[in-house]
Design an enzyme around this catalytic site. Structure first.
Site, PDB file in Angstrom:
ATOM      1  CG  LEU A  24     166.978  80.851  50.615  1.00  0.00           C
ATOM      2  CD1 LEU A  24     167.037  80.622  52.009  1.00  0.00           C
ATOM      3  CD2 LEU A  24     165.586  80.375  50.183  1.00  0.00           C
ATOM      4  CG  ASP A  25     166.321  88.197  46.262  1.00  0.00           C
ATOM      5  OD1 ASP A  25     167.271  88.185  45.255  1.00  0.00           O
ATOM      6  OD2 ASP A  25     165.717  89.129  46.576  1.00  0.00           O
TER       7      ASP A  25
ATOM      8  CG  PHE B 123     184.949  84.131  41.486  1.00  0.00           C
ATOM      9  CD1 PHE B 123     186.042  83.256  41.887  1.00  0.00           C
ATOM     10  CD2 PHE B 123     184.410  83.816  40.414  1.00  0.00           C
ATOM     11  CE1 PHE B 123     186.647  82.451  40.996  1.00  0.00           C
ATOM     12  CE2 PHE B 123     184.894  83.124  39.426  1.00  0.00           C
ATOM     13  CZ  PHE B 123     186.247  82.335  39.614  1.00  0.00           C
ATOM     14  CG  HIS B 124     180.521  88.732  38.879  1.00  0.00           C
ATOM     15  ND1 HIS B 124     180.396  90.156  39.013  1.00  0.00           N
ATOM     16  CD2 HIS B 124     180.134  88.555  37.624  1.00  0.00           C
ATOM     17  CE1 HIS B 124     180.099  90.705  37.789  1.00  0.00           C
ATOM     18  NE2 HIS B 124     179.578  89.750  36.902  1.00  0.00           N
TER      19      HIS B 124
ATOM     20  N   GLY C 276     171.607  92.096  34.037  1.00  0.00           N
ATOM     21  CA  GLY C 276     170.445  92.957  33.697  1.00  0.00           C
ATOM     22  C   GLY C 276     170.500  94.136  34.725  1.00  0.00           C
ATOM     23  CG  ASN C 277     170.588  95.263  38.532  1.00  0.00           C
ATOM     24  OD1 ASN C 277     169.717  95.502  38.168  1.00  0.00           O
ATOM     25  ND2 ASN C 277     170.611  94.502  39.442  1.00  0.00           N
TER      26      ASN C 277
ATOM     27  CD  GLN D 236     176.894  91.331  39.590  1.00  0.00           C
ATOM     28  OE1 GLN D 236     177.282  92.550  39.259  1.00  0.00           O
ATOM     29  NE2 GLN D 236     176.647  91.089  40.851  1.00  0.00           N
TER      30      GLN D 236
ATOM     31  CD  GLU E 143     171.176  88.412  45.832  1.00  0.00           C
ATOM     32  OE1 GLU E 143     171.805  89.132  45.075  1.00  0.00           O
ATOM     33  OE2 GLU E 143     170.113  88.033  46.094  1.00  0.00           O
TER      34      GLU E 143
ATOM     35  CB  VAL F  45     169.568  85.391  53.293  1.00  0.00           C
ATOM     36  CG1 VAL F  45     168.745  84.485  52.299  1.00  0.00           C
ATOM     37  CG2 VAL F  45     170.980  85.471  53.082  1.00  0.00           C
TER      38      VAL F  45
END
Length: 608
Positions: free
Chosen positions: A263-264, A328-329, A398-399, A396, A301, A266
């Site tokens: 779910l984008d 974490f990323h 594409g932006n 991360q 997300e 949220v």
């Protein structure tokens, strides 16, 4: 409020016993009729909730239609299953029951066993279709992936888009092959032992072809989001908007056999009602599961570091099964040398990565200098299976202005360290398509709007976003088809020895993760870290009753000897500098400590 889970009730639905049922919600309109492409008009009758309905006795599968509102303009169906002529064209009557499913024996994996692989249908293969993805399933299975995460496929304008500009949540993108082709893909995945996770967007719709407000109050001025007015899930008329979302969720699970939904954003679902929309979605998911005997998962997300989103309703949560962890990323990226600017400025190299291994959230009640406020709460009671981690994803990569992947940002050694760091985590690992062989093609932002003014606005907006980063380069034009084609994977790279060596590392790490119980059992109470700041190194220890696994990471450019105090012999499991993985320096070894090559990782095991 509960809605029917066993069948679709919105839109135009073909049934064997009742004929073709037409239902469209337009509570503020005076007259709504269905108009077939051949000009045939059928009257609809309004019920007390503002649904306009009729039954068409003849079979109309394949016929195209729109709805005429108040005797004036015609518009596509908000619940259209197929838009073969794009977002402004006619909807097509589609019978999803025609597909003969071959996955009767399929059972979804326990959530903790997922090895995720995010892909964009349009750029994953040269053809850019669902059927072409089927041709790559043996490759993914050989790699060890058991769950593909498909970026949004809801109908968007044109043929090229990330999918987050979708405007028909029920319709499957025509340029990918449409709904029947997506059913074929899911069926094929299940026959190969691969689960399917679908990315869906309920927090906003794209600007072009968004006709929802023509029909009903789907949006509200009560709140605003980065995309404009919020989706109306707690204001006047919100009951039916909530139904629209819940029925869409059930559509993917029930009619397309999807196993989980991502779910984008949220946090952008603004809901101050007595029961949050996410909780209602979880309740209907569980109800469907009780009917079908299959498990389904909801993974959000979320940008809030708030365990309320993943806690069960009985302890005050919304009940999502899991969430992505961007932190974490971020911590991993600064550990391998990402500049500490923007949101990366909040993260300490290595120390915050160690914290994320143990605590999941880095900011869990700590003051965030970037946000200038105390942020987050503790996730101590949450289970490892509730978190998804990664070193790359569509956002991360594409932006970034040029959409560069890790393969062109970091050394070959550090790429292997990052792979080990993600797959070593006591969480669900996710790969972004192509990272497993070091794909060098970028993944850039692309759209194909047909509205010229909107297209120009997107171009200007992208340039403005990166005006301070241009230097000698410009942000790629999102409307230029070359931006899209440049973002397609170059599968020929696998023939190169370094790319194949990287692939072999990923395959080996995934196999070892499945093989070792102390590794694949996501027990957060059996995780410890040691940060060796001056040595730019980190030790991650995970164990069970039978073994203790030590993951050693050297993020620096110098060889390091890491002291290890134990009374048991240590046996090497893996070294990223092995010739098998195209290593070029001396491998690690154990003698009163672990000697690590620069920019490398090693795994050792102790039998207990």
């Amino acid at each position: 409020m509960k809605w029917q889970t066993d069948k679709r009730t919105l839109g135009v639905n073909v049934t064997a016993s009742e004929g073709t049922l037409v239902t469209v919600w337009a509570p503020l309109q005076e007259d709504v009729v269905i108009v077939l492409e051949d000009g045939t008009v059928r009257k609809l009758n309004r019920d007390k909730k503002g649904y306009w309905k009729t039954t068409l006795n003849e079979s109309l599968v394949g016929h195209k239609y729109k709805f005429r509102i108040n005797g004036e303009d015609t518009f596509p169906d908000p619940c259209s299953l197929y838009q073969p002529d794009g977002v402004h064209g006619y909807s097509e009557i589609t019978d999803l029951n025609e597909h003969q499913w071959q996955d009767t024996n399929w059972r979804n994996f326990p959530q903790e066993d997922y090895i995720l692989y995010e892909l964009h249908v349009g750029t994953f293969t040269p053809e850019g279709t669902f059927d072409a993805v089927i041709g790559k399933l043996d490759y993914l299975s050989d790699l060890g992936v058991n769950a593909i995460e498909v970026m949004p496929i809801a109908q968007f304008p044109g043929d090229r888009n990330w999918g987050y500009d979708g405007v028909f949540p029920y319709a499957v993108q025509h340029s990918y092959g449409g709904p029947k082709a997506f059913q074929r893909l899911v069926d094929a995945c299940h026959q190969k032992g691969i689960a399917v996770v679908l990315d869906v967007v309920y927090n906003h719709l794209g600007p072009e072809g968004n006709y929802l407000e023509t029909y009903a109050p789907y949006f509200t001025d009560k709140y605003h989001t980065p995309w404009g007015k919020a989706v109306n899930v707690d204001d006047a008329y919100s009951d039916e908007v909530r139904r629209y979302i819940v029925e869409n969720m059930l559509l993917w699970f029930r009619d397309f056999h999807v196993d989980a939904l991502r779910l984008d954003a949220v946090h952008a679902l603004k809901d101050l009602g007595a029961k949050h929309i996410l909780q209602s979605m979880r309740e209907h998911t569980d109800l469907l599961s009780s009917h079908t005997g299959r498990n389904y998962y909801l993974i959000g997300e979320c940008d809030l570091n708030d365990v309320r989103y993943i806690n069960e309703a009985k302890i005050g949560g919304y009940g999502l099964h899991g969430q992505w962890i961007d932190e974490f990323h971020h911590a991993l990226r600064v550990s391998v040398g990402e500049k500490r600017q923007g949101y990366y400025s909040d993260f300490e190299p290595i120390a915050h990565l160690a914290k994320s291994y143990v605590d999941a959230y880095v900011y869990d009640g700590l003051y965030s200098p970037h946000r200038k406020k105390t942020f987050g709460n503790k996730a101590s009671a949450a289970e490892g299976r509730q978190f998804v981690v990664f070193s790359q994803n569509h956002d991360q990569v594409g932006n970034r202005m040029l959409g560069e992947r890790s393969s062109v940002l970091y050394s070959f050694g550090l790429q292997k360290v990052m792979a080990t760091a993600v797959l070593a985590a006591p969480y669900l690992p996710m790969l972004f398509m192509g990272e497993e062989y070091g794909e060098t093609q970028p993944f850039q932002y692309f759209v194909s709007h047909t509205d010229a003014q909107l297209a120009e606005a997107v171009r200007k907006g992208r340039k403005e976003e990166f005006k301070d980063f241009h230097g000698e380069q410009e942000a790629p034009d999102p409307m230029d088809a070359s931006t899209f084609y440049r973002s397609k994977l170059n599968w020929n790279l696998l023939a190169g020895e370094h790319h194949y060596g990287m692939w072999r590392l990923y395959k080996t790490l995934i196999a070892l993760r499945k093989q070792h119980a102390a590794w694949h059992t996501l027990d957060r109470t059996r995780v410890e870290t040691v940060v060796l700041g001056p040595q730019q190194s980190l030790i991650l220890n995970r164990w069970d009753e039978n073994e203790s696994l030590f993951f050693f990471f050297n993020f620096g450019k110098q060889q390091q000897c890491i002291p290890v105090n134990n009374d048991y012999p240590m046996h090497k499991v893996l070294d990223t500098e092995s010739p098998l993985f195209m290593g070029t320096r001396e491998e690690s070894y154990y003698k009163d400590g672990i000697t690590l090559s620069p920019e490398s990782a090693a795994i050792y095991r102790i039998s207990l």
